[in-house]
Design a protein around this motif. Structure first.
Motif, PDB file in Angstrom:
ATOM      1  N   ASN A  55       0.829  -1.210   0.000  1.00  0.00           N
ATOM      2  CA  ASN A  55       0.000   0.000   0.000  1.00  0.00           C
ATOM      3  C   ASN A  55       0.863   1.259   0.000  1.00  0.00           C
ATOM      4  O   ASN A  55       1.414   1.627   1.030  1.00  0.00           O
ATOM      5  N   MET A  56       0.993   1.878  -1.186  1.00  0.00           N
ATOM      6  CA  MET A  56       1.791   3.100  -1.336  1.00  0.00           C
ATOM      7  C   MET A  56       1.092   4.033  -2.326  1.00  0.00           C
ATOM      8  O   MET A  56       0.353   3.565  -3.185  1.00  0.00           O
ATOM      9  N   PRO A  57       1.361   5.347  -2.212  1.00  0.00           N
ATOM     10  CA  PRO A  57       0.784   6.292  -3.182  1.00  0.00           C
ATOM     11  C   PRO A  57       1.470   6.157  -4.549  1.00  0.00           C
ATOM     12  O   PRO A  57       2.496   5.496  -4.664  1.00  0.00           O
ATOM     13  N   ARG A  58       0.912   6.783  -5.551  1.00  0.00           N
ATOM     14  CA  ARG A  58       1.420   6.831  -6.941  1.00  0.00           C
ATOM     15  C   ARG A  58       1.439   5.470  -7.616  1.00  0.00           C
ATOM     16  O   ARG A  58       0.819   5.284  -8.641  1.00  0.00           O
ATOM     17  N   MET A  59       2.184   4.492  -7.072  1.00  0.00           N
ATOM     18  CA  MET A  59       2.174   3.129  -7.609  1.00  0.00           C
ATOM     19  C   MET A  59       2.324   2.166  -6.441  1.00  0.00           C
ATOM     20  O   MET A  59       3.257   2.283  -5.664  1.00  0.00           O
ATOM     21  N   ASP A  60       1.397   1.211  -6.336  1.00  0.00           N
ATOM     22  CA  ASP A  60       1.460   0.258  -5.224  1.00  0.00           C
ATOM     23  C   ASP A  60       2.485  -0.846  -5.489  1.00  0.00           C
ATOM     24  O   ASP A  60       3.127  -0.886  -6.542  1.00  0.00           O
ATOM     25  N   GLY A  61       2.622  -1.724  -4.515  1.00  0.00           N
ATOM     26  CA  GLY A  61       3.606  -2.793  -4.617  1.00  0.00           C
ATOM     27  C   GLY A  61       3.335  -3.765  -5.755  1.00  0.00           C
ATOM     28  O   GLY A  61       4.269  -4.279  -6.369  1.00  0.00           O
ATOM     29  N   PHE A  62       2.046  -4.016  -6.053  1.00  0.00           N
ATOM     30  CA  PHE A  62       1.721  -4.919  -7.158  1.00  0.00           C
ATOM     31  C   PHE A  62       2.241  -4.345  -8.476  1.00  0.00           C
ATOM     32  O   PHE A  62       2.860  -5.041  -9.279  1.00  0.00           O
ATOM     33  N   GLY A  63       1.985  -3.053  -8.693  1.00  0.00           N
ATOM     34  CA  GLY A  63       2.459  -2.385  -9.911  1.00  0.00           C
ATOM     35  C   GLY A  63       3.971  -2.369  -9.983  1.00  0.00           C
ATOM     36  O   GLY A  63       4.559  -2.581 -11.050  1.00  0.00           O
ATOM     37  N   PHE A  64       4.601  -2.146  -8.816  1.00  0.00           N
ATOM     38  CA  PHE A  64       6.067  -2.149  -8.765  1.00  0.00           C
ATOM     39  C   PHE A  64       6.617  -3.524  -9.151  1.00  0.00           C
ATOM     40  O   PHE A  64       7.536  -3.630  -9.968  1.00  0.00           O
ATOM     41  N   ILE A  65       6.057  -4.591  -8.567  1.00  0.00           N
ATOM     42  CA  ILE A  65       6.536  -5.952  -8.851  1.00  0.00           C
ATOM     43  C   ILE A  65       6.362  -6.273 -10.337  1.00  0.00           C
ATOM     44  O   ILE A  65       7.283  -6.775 -10.986  1.00  0.00           O
ATOM     45  N   GLU A  66       5.186  -5.955 -10.880  1.00  0.00           N
ATOM     46  CA  GLU A  66       4.936  -6.211 -12.305  1.00  0.00           C
ATOM     47  C   GLU A  66       5.920  -5.428 -13.172  1.00  0.00           C
ATOM     48  O   GLU A  66       6.451  -5.954 -14.159  1.00  0.00           O
ATOM     49  N   GLY A  67       6.174  -4.168 -12.795  1.00  0.00           N
ATOM     50  CA  GLY A  67       7.115  -3.338 -13.546  1.00  0.00           C
ATOM     51  C   GLY A  67       8.529  -3.883 -13.489  1.00  0.00           C
ATOM     52  O   GLY A  67       9.244  -3.921 -14.497  1.00  0.00           O
ATOM     53  N   ALA A  68       8.953  -4.337 -12.304  1.00  0.00           N
ATOM     54  CA  ALA A  68      10.298  -4.909 -12.147  1.00  0.00           C
ATOM     55  C   ALA A  68      10.418  -6.191 -12.970  1.00  0.00           C
ATOM     56  O   ALA A  68      11.426  -6.415 -13.648  1.00  0.00           O
ATOM     57  N   ARG A  69       9.385  -7.040 -12.923  1.00  0.00           N
ATOM     58  CA  ARG A  69       9.419  -8.313 -13.654  1.00  0.00           C
ATOM     59  C   ARG A  69       9.376  -8.110 -15.167  1.00  0.00           C
ATOM     60  O   ARG A  69       9.807  -8.971 -15.927  1.00  0.00           O
ATOM     61  N   ALA A  70       8.859  -6.962 -15.612  1.00  0.00           N
ATOM     62  CA  ALA A  70       8.792  -6.677 -17.047  1.00  0.00           C
ATOM     63  C   ALA A  70      10.172  -6.348 -17.614  1.00  0.00           C
ATOM     64  O   ALA A  70      10.387  -6.424 -18.819  1.00  0.00           O
ATOM     65  N   ASP A  71      11.126  -5.992 -16.727  1.00  0.00           N
ATOM     66  CA  ASP A  71      12.496  -5.679 -17.147  1.00  0.00           C
ATOM     67  C   ASP A  71      13.311  -6.973 -17.098  1.00  0.00           C
ATOM     68  O   ASP A  71      13.450  -7.576 -16.038  1.00  0.00           O
ATOM     69  N   PRO A  72      13.851  -7.408 -18.257  1.00  0.00           N
ATOM     70  CA  PRO A  72      14.590  -8.685 -18.291  1.00  0.00           C
ATOM     71  C   PRO A  72      15.724  -8.770 -17.255  1.00  0.00           C
ATOM     72  O   PRO A  72      16.029  -9.854 -16.776  1.00  0.00           O
ATOM     73  N   ARG A  73      16.298  -7.629 -16.874  1.00  0.00           N
ATOM     74  CA  ARG A  73      17.394  -7.637 -15.891  1.00  0.00           C
ATOM     75  C   ARG A  73      16.925  -8.078 -14.512  1.00  0.00           C
ATOM     76  O   ARG A  73      17.729  -8.537 -13.696  1.00  0.00           O
ATOM     77  N   TYR A  74      15.617  -7.917 -14.231  1.00  0.00           N
ATOM     78  CA  TYR A  74      15.113  -8.181 -12.872  1.00  0.00           C
ATOM     79  C   TYR A  74      14.076  -9.293 -12.827  1.00  0.00           C
ATOM     80  O   TYR A  74      13.364  -9.436 -11.844  1.00  0.00           O
ATOM     81  N   ARG A  75      14.031 -10.126 -13.885  1.00  0.00           N
ATOM     82  CA  ARG A  75      13.079 -11.245 -13.905  1.00  0.00           C
ATOM     83  C   ARG A  75      13.349 -12.217 -12.758  1.00  0.00           C
ATOM     84  O   ARG A  75      12.426 -12.809 -12.221  1.00  0.00           O
ATOM     85  N   ALA A  76      14.626 -12.399 -12.415  1.00  0.00           N
ATOM     86  CA  ALA A  76      14.987 -13.410 -11.410  1.00  0.00           C
ATOM     87  C   ALA A  76      15.384 -12.800 -10.060  1.00  0.00           C
ATOM     88  O   ALA A  76      15.726 -13.518  -9.134  1.00  0.00           O
ATOM     89  N   THR A  77      15.347 -11.474  -9.940  1.00  0.00           N
ATOM     90  CA  THR A  77      15.713 -10.825  -8.672  1.00  0.00           C
ATOM     91  C   THR A  77      14.664 -11.155  -7.611  1.00  0.00           C
ATOM     92  O   THR A  77      13.472 -10.964  -7.849  1.00  0.00           O
ATOM     93  N   PRO A  78      15.100 -11.649  -6.440  1.00  0.00           N
ATOM     94  CA  PRO A  78      14.112 -11.954  -5.390  1.00  0.00           C
ATOM     95  C   PRO A  78      13.403 -10.682  -4.923  1.00  0.00           C
ATOM     96  O   PRO A  78      14.048  -9.663  -4.681  1.00  0.00           O
ATOM     97  N   ILE A  79      12.080 -10.752  -4.824  1.00  0.00           N
ATOM     98  CA  ILE A  79      11.280  -9.628  -4.327  1.00  0.00           C
ATOM     99  C   ILE A  79      10.452 -10.128  -3.143  1.00  0.00           C
ATOM    100  O   ILE A  79       9.609 -11.013  -3.294  1.00  0.00           O
ATOM    101  N   LEU A  80      10.730  -9.555  -1.974  1.00  0.00           N
ATOM    102  CA  LEU A  80       9.975  -9.886  -0.770  1.00  0.00           C
ATOM    103  C   LEU A  80       8.955  -8.786  -0.515  1.00  0.00           C
ATOM    104  O   LEU A  80       9.290  -7.603  -0.576  1.00  0.00           O
ATOM    105  N   VAL A  81       7.728  -9.168  -0.230  1.00  0.00           N
ATOM    106  CA  VAL A  81       6.677  -8.207   0.097  1.00  0.00           C
ATOM    107  C   VAL A  81       6.633  -8.066   1.615  1.00  0.00           C
ATOM    108  O   VAL A  81       6.557  -9.054   2.337  1.00  0.00           O
ATOM    109  N   LEU A  82       6.728  -6.830   2.101  1.00  0.00           N
ATOM    110  CA  LEU A  82       6.664  -6.542   3.538  1.00  0.00           C
ATOM    111  C   LEU A  82       5.459  -5.643   3.747  1.00  0.00           C
ATOM    112  O   LEU A  82       5.451  -4.499   3.291  1.00  0.00           O
TER     113      LEU A  82
END
Length: 121
Positions: A55-82
């Motif tokens: 839960n964040m303004p402008r872009m939430d964590g779901f949008g952030f995760i999807e955006g990160a995964r859309a970049d080939p450099r970060y497809r395999a980077t571990p993302i922990l949700v807190l």
């Protein structure tokens, strides 16, 4: 080699707590205040592990995760949700977006560092 952790959270207190726990454990920590800032920071600096709020303004964590995964450099980077959320539907949505794991706030610094170590290995 020192691993870099990107923390994405709109709460300064939470960012400070994460910084303290992770720096003490030997990580380099970079911070972002929301999903948009997170994607910009990730693109500019990179990270070995990402910890993001939902839960964040402008872009939430779901949008952030999807955006990160859309970049080939970060497809395999571990993302922990807190997050304060413990809802199964939201957990599944985060997994579907590409999250690696889920940690509920308030977090135990020792368990958090253990989780980061596990996914960063």
């Amino acid at each position: 080699m020192i691993k870099t952790v990107l923390t994405v959270d709109d709460s300064r207190t939470m960012r400070d707590m994460l910084m303290l726990a992770l720096v003490e454990a030997g990580y380099r920590v970079i911070q972002a205040v929301d999903g948009i800032d997170g994607l910009e920071t990730l693109s500019a600096e990179g990270a070995d592990v990402v910890i993001t709020d939902i839960n964040m303004p402008r872009m939430d964590g779901f949008g952030f995760i999807e955006g990160a995964r859309a970049d080939p450099r970060y497809r395999a980077t571990p993302i922990l949700v807190l997050t304060t959320e413990s809802d199964a539907v939201k957990k599944q949505r985060a997994r579907d977006a590409g999250a690696t794991g889920w940690i509920v706030k308030p977090f135990d610094p020792v368990k958090l560092v253990d989780a980061v170590r596990r996914v960063a290995a």
